[in-house]
Design a protein around this motif. Sequence first.
Motif, PDB file in Angstrom:
ATOM      1  N   UNK A  34      -0.663  20.796   5.472  1.00 61.71           N
ATOM      2  CA  UNK A  34      -0.292  20.021   5.060  1.00 61.71           C
ATOM      3  C   UNK A  34       1.184  18.403   6.009  1.00 61.71           C
ATOM      4  N   UNK A  35       1.791  19.559   6.670  1.00 59.33           N
ATOM      5  CA  UNK A  35       3.216  19.000   7.624  1.00 59.33           C
ATOM      6  C   UNK A  35       2.084  17.983   8.461  1.00 59.33           C
ATOM      7  N   UNK A  36       1.014  18.276   9.003  1.00 59.74           N
ATOM      8  CA  UNK A  36       0.041  17.218  10.494  1.00 59.74           C
ATOM      9  C   UNK A  36      -0.185  16.725   9.093  1.00 59.74           C
ATOM     10  N   UNK A  37      -1.376  17.125   8.276  1.00 60.10           N
ATOM     11  CA  UNK A  37      -2.012  15.372   7.510  1.00 60.10           C
ATOM     12  C   UNK A  37      -0.744  14.459   7.610  1.00 60.10           C
ATOM     13  N   UNK A  38       0.459  14.880   6.910  1.00 53.27           N
ATOM     14  CA  UNK A  38       1.482  13.902   6.047  1.00 53.27           C
ATOM     15  C   UNK A  38       2.616  13.281   7.656  1.00 53.27           C
ATOM     16  N   UNK A  39       2.171  13.597   8.696  1.00 59.62           N
ATOM     17  CA  UNK A  39       2.162  13.253   9.466  1.00 59.62           C
ATOM     18  C   UNK A  39       1.046  12.134  10.032  1.00 59.62           C
ATOM     19  N   UNK A  40       0.361  12.410   9.640  1.00 51.80           N
ATOM     20  CA  UNK A  40      -0.757  11.460  10.453  1.00 51.80           C
ATOM     21  C   UNK A  40      -0.846   9.892   9.248  1.00 51.80           C
ATOM     22  N   UNK A  41      -0.412  10.820   8.046  1.00 56.82           N
ATOM     23  CA  UNK A  41      -0.849   9.155   7.473  1.00 56.82           C
ATOM     24  C   UNK A  41       0.729   8.700   7.096  1.00 56.82           C
ATOM     25  N   UNK A  42       1.477   9.380   7.626  1.00 57.86           N
ATOM     26  CA  UNK A  42       2.955   8.181   7.423  1.00 57.86           C
ATOM     27  C   UNK A  42       3.436   8.038   8.936  1.00 57.86           C
ATOM     28  N   UNK A  43       3.376   8.451   9.895  1.00 60.52           N
ATOM     29  CA  UNK A  43       4.253   7.668  11.212  1.00 60.52           C
ATOM     30  C   UNK A  43       3.346   6.747  10.999  1.00 60.52           C
TER      31      UNK A  43
END
Length: 287
Positions: A29-38
């Motif tokens: 989840x952290x990786x997905x959020x990082x890729x999405x919101x960066x």
Amino acid sequence: MMNERIIVEKPLNQRVKKISYKVFVISFIAIVLLITYTPILVMGITSFSTDPFGYRFTGFTFSWYSKLFTNGELNESIMFTLQITFLSTLISTIFGTITAIGINVLNRNAKKKIIVLNNVPILNADIVTAVFLLLVFQIISIIIGVNIIAEYSFVTTLIAHVLFSTPYVVLSVLPKLNKDNSLYDAAIDLGCSPYQALYKVIIPNIKSGIFSGALLAFTMSIDDFIITYFVSGDKDNFSTWLYGNLKTLRNGQWNQACAYNTVLMVITFIGIIGYQLISNKKKKEEN
């Protein structure tokens, strides 16, 4: 002694598996959020940077937001984008809702066929839709003797956006109608006219689907590039303007583009959060 050891090891293995699973889920989840919101975070930071090329953060400024209204080409493309988006959203929401209500009263076989036809534009590649619309407008131009894309670019763009947005509204409204097909008949039995049954019973019952469809239509329209590029003539929405000026962006134009996107993103977040809060409040009051 052996049995006691097995009993001790089994719960230990289960705990390790549970912890490993939680770590994996949280990491994913952290990786997905990082890729999405960066990218969104970088865009927001760039909109406040004093560096006119937007490649680095050299200081903090609000000037790019004020220049959104003074940059003629950018301002014109933003206004064109918003006009097309709001009008196409309104029209496609009305058309999509009426179409969904019409589909819902059909028999089962006819309904399946119409839904398949409705899904074709959604599954179709944007480039195919764009070329098809371009050919249609060119044929009409030949028939009437006027290049309608050049002369009426606002109208052709609006028509194109309504056409590719309406199927999404239909798909959002239909499930709400399918929940209870007896509402219309019940309203008629209780003395409502067909018009009263529509706006007093059917519409309030499917308003969440209508709102979801409108939101989808808005999202599809405001960031469309491919179809707009083919049918907008000499007019540019924001995406086609950005593409056309990507290699020559200077004097803070990139920062201004990021400022526009940041404003749009903030408004979207506020709207979504506000809608969720209102929906949760209504659910609590109903319970």
